[in-house]
Design a protein around this motif. Sequence first.
Motif, mmCIF file in Angstrom:
data_model
loop_
_atom_site.group_PDB
_atom_site.id
_atom_site.type_symbol
_atom_site.label_atom_id
_atom_site.label_comp_id
_atom_site.label_asym_id
_atom_site.label_seq_id
_atom_site.Cartn_x
_atom_site.Cartn_y
_atom_site.Cartn_z
ATOM 1 N N VAL A 196 0.932 -1.132 -0.005
ATOM 2 C CA VAL A 196 0.049 -0.086 -0.017
ATOM 3 C C VAL A 196 0.813 1.102 0.015
ATOM 4 O O VAL A 196 0.409 2.259 -0.826
ATOM 5 C CB VAL A 196 -0.871 -0.138 1.262
ATOM 6 N N HIS A 225 -2.822 8.377 3.837
ATOM 7 C CA HIS A 225 -2.034 7.361 3.510
ATOM 8 C C HIS A 225 -1.508 6.433 4.764
ATOM 9 O O HIS A 225 -1.629 5.160 4.706
ATOM 10 C CB HIS A 225 -0.652 7.724 2.667
ATOM 11 N N LEU A 234 -4.072 4.286 6.092
ATOM 12 C CA LEU A 234 -4.307 3.091 5.296
ATOM 13 C C LEU A 234 -3.240 2.079 5.309
ATOM 14 O O LEU A 234 -3.679 0.723 5.320
ATOM 15 C CB LEU A 234 -4.288 3.731 3.948
ATOM 16 N N SER A 280 -3.691 -1.702 6.456
ATOM 17 C CA SER A 280 -3.758 -2.763 5.569
ATOM 18 C C SER A 280 -2.744 -3.799 6.311
ATOM 19 O O SER A 280 -2.931 -5.160 6.117
ATOM 20 C CB SER A 280 -2.885 -2.302 4.309
#
Lengths: 351, 511, 326, 319
Positions: free
Chosen positions: A100, A111, A114, A118
């Motif tokens: 990612v 970001h 995220l 993940s």
Amino acid sequence: MIDFLRNEKNHKFVVPLLSVLFGFLAGAIIMIITGINPLEGYRALVKGVVGNPRKFGEWFVASSPLIFTGLSVAFGFRTGLFNIGAEGQLIVGSFAAVVVGIFVDVPAYIHLPLVLMSAAVAGALWGFVPGFLKAKYKVHEVVVTIMMNYSALHLINYAIKALPGSTKTRSVDILPSASLSSEFLSNITNHSRLHWGFLIAVLGAIVFWFIIERTTFGYELRSVGFNPTASEYAGMKVNRNIILSMMISGAFAGLAGAMISVGTFDYARVIASAEGYGFDGIAVALLGNNSGFAIIISGMLFGALKAGSSAMALASVPKEIGHIIMAFIVLFAAMNYGIKRFLARLGKEEK
Amino acid sequence: MEYIIEMLNIRKEFPGIVANDNITLQVKPGEIHALLGENGAGKSTLMSVLFGLYQPEAGEIKVRGENVNITDPNIANGLGIGMVHQHFKLVHNFTVTENIILGQEPTENGRINTQKAAKEIKELSKKYGLDVDPSAKIEDITVGMQQRVEILKMLYRNAEILIFDEPTAVLTPQEISELMDIMRRLVKEGKSIILITHKLKEIKAVADRCTIIRRGKYIDTVDVEDASEEVLASLMVGREVSFVVEKEDANPKESVLKITGLVVKDSRDLNAVNGLCLEVRAGEILGIAGVDGNGQSELIEALTGLRKIESGKIELLGHDVTNTNVRKRTEIGLGHIPQDRHKHGLVLDFKLAENLVLQTYYMQPYSKNGILNAEEIKKKAQELIDEFDVRSGQGIETTTRAMSGGNQQKAIVAREIDRSPKLLIAGQPTRGLDVGAIEFIHKKLIEERDKGKAVLLVSLELDEIMNVSDRIAVIYEGKIVGVVEAQKATEQQLGLMMAGSTTDKEEGDRK
Amino acid sequence: AEKYSEDVSFRVGFVTDTGGIDDKSFNQGTWEGVQKYAEENKWKEGRQYKYIQSNEEADYIPNLSAFGDDNYNIVIAAGFLFGDSMTEVAPQYPDTNFTIIDMVVAQPNVASVVFAEEQGSFLVGVAAARATKTKKVGFIGGVDFDLIRKFHAGFAAGVHSVDPTIEVIDQYAGDFGNPGLGQQIASTMYDQGVDVIYHAAGGTGNGAINEAKGRRENGEDVWVIGVDKDQYEDGKMADGKSAVLTSMMKRVDVAAYNMIQAAKDGKFPGGEIIALTLADDGVGIPEENPNLDKAVVKEIEDYKKKIVAGEIKVPATMDELADFIK
Amino acid sequence: MDFIQFIKIIMPLTLASAAPIISTSLGGLFSERSGVVNIGLEGLMMIGAFTSATVTVLVEPSLGVLSPWVGIIAGIIAGGLFSLIHAYVSINLRADQVISGTAINLLAGGLTIYLCQIIFNQQRTRTFLYGIKKQEIPFLSDIPLIGDAFFSKVHITSFIVILLAIIVWYVVFKTPFGLRLRAVGEHPGAADSMGINVYRMRYIGVILSGLFAGLGGSIMVLSQDIQYTHMSIHGTGFIALAALIFGKWHPIGVLGAGLFFGFSQALGVIAFQVPFLSKLPYEFFWAFPYVLTIIALVVFSGKSAGPRAIGKPYDKGER
Ligand SMILES: Nc1ncnc2c1ncn2[C@@H]1O[C@H](COP(=O)(O)OP(=O)(O)OP(=O)(O)O)[C@@H](O)[C@H]1O
Ligand SMILES: Nc1ncnc2c1ncn2[C@@H]1O[C@H](COP(=O)(O)OP(=O)(O)OP(=O)(O)O)[C@@H](O)[C@H]1O
Ligand SMILES: [Mg+2]
Ligand SMILES: [Mg+2]
């Protein structure tokens, strides 16, 4: 003083503290036997951990993944599962974070969350397999997680190499917006790799505590861990809880992976064999009494032994002493019953 | 030799409690000597001392007139003392034979000689009328048979003095009377027996003398023939105890539970409940009588959602709950005091407070939006232990495992009754409890009935069924063979029905 | 009376990779170079020179920095895995001379030492081709890195140069530390008719050596070729002979020695790439080769000359190998 | 590679890598059957491997070919002695057995290398000349096919271990000792009341696990390696633990599970030589044994509950 030690209420922290003390004592004895001045050794250790701002920063860097694997193992223990698979979950988590981090291009404030998410999800998925197999087929989670560790190692090595731009040993760097590292933290610690991961680890411990102690979900997980039949009687979904609990445990381990891949390194590495964070996590969890906040402390302690062992080696103390001390601490932590008995007897004989 | 066993001025302490305080017990050869006392009075402890499991702090023990020092069970065995423990000490996945010979295995060239052992066991069981299958696994046999294995274990070791710790708590009436016969036979063969039981009837039936202890202290030793049940009971508790359960007539209303054609399989895949029909109404206590193993457990588990239903239908307050999960049934209004408190009733490693909200933790006010409200939980728990007199070392903070069985049971009863469910299923709610506690729980059940709730009482204890129920349904081989008015029922009649006879069916009352 | 020098104005630090100081490979080799220099200068370990072992990759930066913090004059790291760490650490300690082995790091205070492993491997390939009777030889790689492919390509090229009909079977273990696996791979290869195996697999290669030893002792005519150091001793059998045919030596010790000397003399080649080849004996076979015929040694010498002279260009990648074979 | 050749190659490999797993797993069986979890098997193997390698190296000059056998005996004894720590801590001090086992692993990893440094001044032992050699079993190796597959180029220790599995089966299921051991692991209270010394049985169980793991480690290092290093055992103790559970705590099950692990590992090695398979990425083969194990576990699932009292310290007073 003796009364303080004897009081059972204080045992909760006196006993781990004594374990640590005895562990260092045992290490000292071994050093003496082998002709090394333990004071020098330990001075080097302390210097190696807090000797200068950079070392101090590195200490935190070494501790963050340990705290997370500690939380992972502890979460399993609290819910009746033995997650020996933190290592594998860590590996997939670290990989997911990097993927990612490389391929998603969004502002940092999206970001980074995220990326972490993940990592957690990947770890959780890796934890899902043993959880599911245990719930559905009654397969022992210990065997499955051991096997999942090796599988993760090899498959992720393959996957890293398959990423565009990867060499045979590593992926390309993640985008800066995905990195936990911080110019600021690095600067104040004299160019250490100190990154925001430590705060996230503390946050993780809080989440751990909150889930376990404060939510109905945690209540269910603990209940299922202790007594599945009674939980079923109380209307809980036992199988679902086993799976979820393994997944959450995996999520913590996945985050440990993120600490390393987007915190320490900023890229994914092909590794030849597991790096042992999962097993260290067992030690961290056990010394930390499987409780969120104590795990921060025990993670820091083992992190110090790790971070400080280079400095000890520089002081000509064989590096293995770090491991030996760790082992003794764990051993003494295991003897808590004996230590408690010893404490209870303290003073009695004097009377 | 006047006494075969003499325990003189025994004292045994545990942290914070004197379990045996200067207790004396003298057993004559060839007698059945009862040991009576409330839960926690110290009976098991005293016997453990005799059997070498605990070392007493003071006192002496004489066996056959000789002073002995019993430091471990081996020595006790050597002296001819054997014990059937309150909780059976059998290895579940060993065969009957293996359990019996454990520790004294006959060997042939270092290998266990199973045939020889089995033969010996057969002989023993024939001699004392203890019917067992030597090659069956413990987990596959009934509790009654497990007990016979326990007895055989002692006989195999040539025990002369046999200790039975609450042997009847887990037995059916039939098994109990068989056991009584066995005991008589044993005595006739020259053995001496110490019998611990809470059931005065049993003491009256078989015992010669009875020693009573209360709160760790010796009270008296009496000849059973001269002492009535009432006297024994008041010696035991130190006050008058009423045996008759006082209650008004039932006032049954609408149907709460309706079971039709229920079929349920047991863990061995056989139909344990086999086309059972039954109806329970609000405001009544329906007792289910039956010999253990006739489908009671499976019935309860099916009703409460713990076991899959093969066919048939269960209606709860008009809802078809045949295939709904446990939680749904609980929410419709089902309460359940499980038969096995350790397996189903409690999470032993939880604190008492946590166990007291085991059914309600997810509801307001104990939690909101998935977050527990510790204050509310503690408040409720405190309220419950006060009301139901649940005693334990650290109150609601006690780890449940550390509580006595009786108090654990009270906690479950408190939790289930407090919710005042429309239908309360009570599986053997007083198993192993002393008369005081039994009296209390019975009162609570009747209170519920009087509030207009339905109670389904499943018990192996015929007295309990007859005293507490308004109607009695008899279960046999997974079917209800008859339902009778409790007031009109007699023990013989029920006994016959429990054995499968349906001749008295016309008296049955199936509205 | 102290036999060591008191002068601590010049100090050398060495950071091992996870293989450890006596990995029989570049860590050990480098350290031997350091030790040689130290002996000659009456240095004492812990005073003028020291090493730190890395337990895992995450230790690289702290370990390099530890020496930097202590103002060591030259810090040496062995292994191409140090590339990233070195790139990061070196700029922070501009006054320290860094040396990295097996990798190129473009920093003004870093000297990068690389070896022509393919050239040395070519020579042992020749030896293998001369030793094989079954016309089948094997190559066991540790992990499939470009670096190990250099060994592979050079070896295959050497074998091919002697006899193009000889088959080269290869297998990568994926691990430098699994002797059991190395033994199994070797066993499989030998069972399939391979009679000479060249390993570039560290501890995993130990298993291959063990297998060769066992087979030779049972009378099979099989060989194994060592790597990095002269592994003759490791293959020693009960009869005093060795199952190690020869070894591909990589003189990291020389590299380390030279870099220390250069730094001491103020001639440190910071920012430069130092390539050690057959020409400067940076790679090659041992001086003593009890298991090689004189003729073979002679032939190897000839090939060496050709390579040094540039007559033979030894392939360093699998692609180059494919071209070479054509 | 045709099928016959395949069998001829894979069987000896299977036997070789299964032997340490089986031996160690049998050790774990004794410990766990007595009710003591032993995740310290890995560490016990390290101790055994280190000791046997060290002793072999040290006695070689005087004892020659006998040295590896002396080494093995030393490794066995060392494993047994080291397991006393686990026994004392988890039986007498009622420690959490998982913690204690973890500590054993950590300690063994550190201590063996530490000792190497003291004895050999390096982080590994010196290389030994005499290891356990592969050999032909007389007569049996002459049987067609089977002889080649199972009885030539094998370590005698592999057969010793298989024999041990059968002996362990006999001991555990046919002798009074075994009955008592199992009773202690299932229901220590019951055993105690029959006059069996629970602590003593558990001590024996744990010490046996140390002896067998010591043997496993010794076999591993002496047959596969040329010296002891920190990588010599590389997780085999955990595979042994998995084999114990996979084998459902039964000696013959353990034997089967160990052979299965050995086989799938060998298969991973050999698959490279199979033309069409060799096109697949290496990582596929390396992950193969482990994935296969998981699948096998699911296929052969069923109740594989261990001994009932496992992991619980025995406390006489508790009921
Ligand atoms: N292992 C123990 N540790 C601490 N206290 C104990 C222990 N065993 C018994 N006690 C204490 O001793 C008292 C007597 O217990 P005991 O089991 O002998 O009662 P009992 O008469 O057998 O009761 P019941 O009728 O319920 O079986 C208990 O109230 C308890 O407080
Ligand atoms: N390990 C222990 N520590 C402290 N107290 C204990 C322990 N085990 C039992 N007890 C105490 O011993 C007493 C008797 O325990 P026991 O299990 O015999 O319960 P009980 O009252 O006999 O219940 P029941 O007969 O209904 O099973 C209880 O009061 C309990 O508090
Ligand atoms: Mg009781
Ligand atoms: Mg009792």
